[in-house]
Scaffold this motif. Structure first.
Motif, PDB file in Angstrom:
ATOM      1  N   MET A  72       0.839  -1.199   0.000  1.00  0.00           N
ATOM      2  CA  MET A  72       0.000   0.000   0.000  1.00  0.00           C
ATOM      3  C   MET A  72       0.874   1.249   0.000  1.00  0.00           C
ATOM      4  N   GLU A 128      -2.809   5.399   0.676  1.00  0.00           N
ATOM      5  CA  GLU A 128      -3.762   4.321   0.932  1.00  0.00           C
ATOM      6  C   GLU A 128      -3.797   3.960   2.418  1.00  0.00           C
ATOM      7  N   LEU A 129      -2.616   3.911   3.022  1.00  0.00           N
ATOM      8  CA  LEU A 129      -2.561   3.634   4.469  1.00  0.00           C
ATOM      9  C   LEU A 129      -3.327   4.690   5.252  1.00  0.00           C
ATOM     10  N   LYS A 173      -7.178   4.485   5.068  1.00  0.00           N
ATOM     11  CA  LYS A 173      -7.789   3.412   5.860  1.00  0.00           C
ATOM     12  C   LYS A 173      -7.908   3.762   7.341  1.00  0.00           C
ATOM     13  N   LEU A 214     -11.342   4.522   8.971  1.00  0.00           N
ATOM     14  CA  LEU A 214     -12.188   3.320   9.017  1.00  0.00           C
ATOM     15  C   LEU A 214     -11.781   2.400  10.160  1.00  0.00           C
ATOM     16  N   ILE A 215     -10.496   2.271  10.377  1.00  0.00           N
ATOM     17  CA  ILE A 215      -9.993   1.426  11.455  1.00  0.00           C
ATOM     18  C   ILE A 215     -10.376   2.006  12.810  1.00  0.00           C
ATOM     19  N   SER A 246     -14.098   1.517  13.416  1.00  0.00           N
ATOM     20  CA  SER A 246     -14.356   0.116  13.751  1.00  0.00           C
ATOM     21  C   SER A 246     -13.971  -0.175  15.204  1.00  0.00           C
TER      22      SER A 246
END
Length: 71
Positions: A1, A5-6, A9, A12-13, A16
């Motif tokens: 990645m 891109e990292l 994310k 979202l992490i 979650s």
């Protein structure tokens, strides 16, 4: 990645993780409503009764308010 891109994310992490933590708190509430002991909760989590209580009891003051120092 790629770095981009990292970074994309990451939100979202975090979201979650927050949702999972809220679910854990709700689940502990269900467990405590059934009068399951902090010792049993700690045992299944691999921690002491006290560690489980310290981590989660503040979210469930209605079932067992923490004792004051020296009590």
């Amino acid at each position: 990645m790629t770095d981009t891109e990292l970074l994309a994310k990451l939100p979202l992490i975090v979201k979650s993780a927050e949702q999972n933590q809220a679910f854990v708190i709700d689940w502990i509430g269900l467990i405590r409503a059934r009068k399951i002991s902090w010792a049993q909760i700690g045992s299944v989590l691999g921690v002491s009764r006290q560690a489980a209580w310290e981590r989660f009891a503040a979210h469930h003051r209605g079932d067992d308010t923490p004792a004051k120092a020296g009590s």
